[in-house]
Scaffold this motif. Structure first.
Motif, short mmCIF file in Angstrom:
data_model
loop_
_atom_site.label_atom_id
_atom_site.label_comp_id
_atom_site.label_asym_id
_atom_site.label_seq_id
_atom_site.Cartn_x
_atom_site.Cartn_y
_atom_site.Cartn_z
N ARG A 160 -0.78 7.97 -11.02
CA ARG A 160 0.15 8.98 -11.21
C ARG A 160 0.76 9.70 -9.87
NH1 ARG A 160 0.79 11.54 -16.15
NH2 ARG A 160 1.22 13.44 -15.13
N GLY A 161 0.49 8.76 -8.85
CA GLY A 161 0.99 9.09 -7.48
C GLY A 161 2.45 9.00 -7.34
N ILE A 162 3.02 9.90 -6.48
CA ILE A 162 4.50 9.69 -6.31
C ILE A 162 5.21 8.45 -5.91
CG2 ILE A 162 4.35 10.63 -3.90
CD1 ILE A 162 6.78 12.49 -4.33
N HIS A 163 4.21 7.69 -5.01
CA HIS A 163 5.10 6.54 -4.63
C HIS A 163 4.66 5.32 -5.66
CE1 HIS A 163 4.89 8.44 -0.79
NE2 HIS A 163 3.39 8.50 -0.67
N GLY A 164 4.11 5.63 -6.66
CA GLY A 164 3.92 4.31 -7.73
C GLY A 164 2.54 3.69 -7.37
N GLN A 165 1.98 3.26 -8.36
CA GLN A 165 0.89 2.58 -8.50
C GLN A 165 0.80 1.37 -7.54
OE1 GLN A 165 -1.64 2.63 -12.02
NE2 GLN A 165 -2.28 0.39 -11.55
N LEU A 166 0.06 0.97 -6.69
CA LEU A 166 0.17 -0.11 -5.71
C LEU A 166 0.50 -1.26 -6.24
CD1 LEU A 166 0.15 -0.50 -2.71
CD2 LEU A 166 -2.41 -1.29 -2.84
N ASP A 167 -0.36 -1.59 -7.35
CA ASP A 167 -0.11 -3.10 -7.94
C ASP A 167 1.40 -3.28 -8.39
OD1 ASP A 167 -0.75 -1.45 -9.94
OD2 ASP A 167 -2.13 -3.00 -10.81
N GLU A 168 1.94 -2.07 -9.02
CA GLU A 168 3.18 -2.04 -9.60
C GLU A 168 4.40 -2.19 -8.30
OE1 GLU A 168 3.77 0.89 -12.59
OE2 GLU A 168 2.32 -0.10 -13.75
N VAL A 169 4.29 -1.13 -7.05
CA VAL A 169 5.10 -1.12 -5.88
C VAL A 169 5.02 -2.79 -5.57
CG1 VAL A 169 5.13 -0.55 -3.42
CG2 VAL A 169 4.62 1.05 -5.68
N LEU A 170 3.91 -3.49 -5.47
CA LEU A 170 3.64 -4.73 -5.18
C LEU A 170 4.08 -5.92 -6.22
CD1 LEU A 170 0.51 -4.47 -2.97
CD2 LEU A 170 2.83 -4.77 -1.92
N PHE A 171 4.63 -5.42 -7.21
CA PHE A 171 4.87 -6.39 -8.41
C PHE A 171 5.81 -7.50 -8.02
CE2 PHE A 171 7.05 -7.62 -12.31
CZ PHE A 171 6.12 -7.99 -13.10
N PRO A 172 6.99 -7.26 -7.30
CA PRO A 172 7.66 -8.23 -6.82
C PRO A 172 7.20 -9.42 -6.09
CG PRO A 172 8.97 -6.18 -6.48
CD PRO A 172 7.46 -5.95 -6.70
N LEU A 173 6.23 -9.45 -5.41
CA LEU A 173 5.33 -10.04 -4.47
C LEU A 173 4.05 -10.73 -5.46
CD1 LEU A 173 4.35 -8.98 -0.96
CD2 LEU A 173 5.67 -11.22 -1.77
N LEU A 174 3.41 -9.83 -6.22
CA LEU A 174 2.31 -10.52 -7.15
C LEU A 174 2.85 -11.38 -8.11
CD1 LEU A 174 0.33 -6.97 -7.10
CD2 LEU A 174 -0.30 -9.01 -5.71
#
Length: 253
Positions: A160-174
């Motif tokens: 629920r962090g303001i930046h977004g969950q890390l694995d979703e932020v990195l979704f374009p790469l992952l």
């Protein structure tokens, strides 16, 4: 295990540089082979242009077609062919970079653009004519680990962090780069608060990276859905019976 470590940080005398050095020592101690692509030290060219393909500057450049022709005919530039040879050799790819504006530095984006060309990383069809991607493709069978350093605190990249969950932020790469080309994406490794890390924090982060590398072969990849596994319809939309009522990138796991 053969490990290719792609390093995208401009300063070796940094937290990132010390983590890579310790990571490589750990791999050696475990008996793994490794090779390194230090993109800044290599002065890696980050932009796609006609020189990559031996194409005439007087002709209109159709990038995908030019990539595939040059790959098939062995006419890709030497720097691209060198990186492709390293990828072919490797079982696991480690991509290390600082998280800048929620993504990797431009030099690493350029590495993906220039190296994962049509015919090598994607644009490949199976015997039945289906396009092989999202779990299949030119790099199927390999695994990839992101090692990243983040200035923000860990809580800001939580569920629920303001930046977004890390694995979703990195979704374009992952998902969009690794899984698209068939590479199994491992859960990313992150060091938070990297620009204000204490000596004790550095020691904890170094040991945590060592442990990730010790368990690298046994770590389950992120369970992304296969495109050709029956979960998606002919329009590439997830069928209603999967993750019913939900939307967003999380439904693809």
């Amino acid at each position: 295990m053969n490990v290719l470590w792609i390093f995208a940080h401009p300063e070796q005398r940094s937290l990132a540089g010390s983590l890579m050095a310790e990571g490589l020592r750990t791999l050696e101690a475990l008996g793994h082979e490794h090779r390194v692509s230090d993109l800044y030290a290599m002065n890696w060219k980050a932009v796609v242009d006609a020189d990559d393909f031996g194409a005439s500057p007087d002709e209109r450049l159709f990038v995908g077609a030019a990539q595939e022709r040059a790959y098939d005919e062995g006419e890709l530039s030497a720097d691209i062919r060198g990186e492709q040879e390293k990828i072919t050799w490797a079982d696991t790819l480690v991509f290390q970079f600082p998280l800048w504006w929620f993504g990797p530095p431009a030099i690493l984006k350029g590495w993906f653009d220039r190296v994962l060309v049509q015919g090598f990383g994607f644009g490949i069809k199976g015997p039945d004519g289906r396009t092989l991607r999202y779990g299949e493709g030119g790099l199927a069978g390999k695994r990839a680990l992101i090692v990243t350093s983040v200035g923000a605190r860990e809580s800001g990249f939580g569920p629920r962090g303001i930046h977004g969950q890390l694995d979703e932020v990195l979704f374009p790469l992952l998902h969009g780069t690794f899984w698209y080309t068939g590479i199994a994406a491992l859960p990313p490794f992150a060091v938070y608060g990297a620009d204000r890390l204490t000596e004790a924090g550095h020691a904890r982060s170094t040991e945590a990276l060592r442990e990730r590398l010790r368990t690298l072969e046994a770590t389950p990849p992120l369970p992304f859905r296969h495109e050709n596994g029956g979960a998606y319809d002919e329009d590439l939309v997830l069928r209603p019976r999967f993750a019913p009522g939900l939307s967003g990138v999380g439904v693809h796991r």
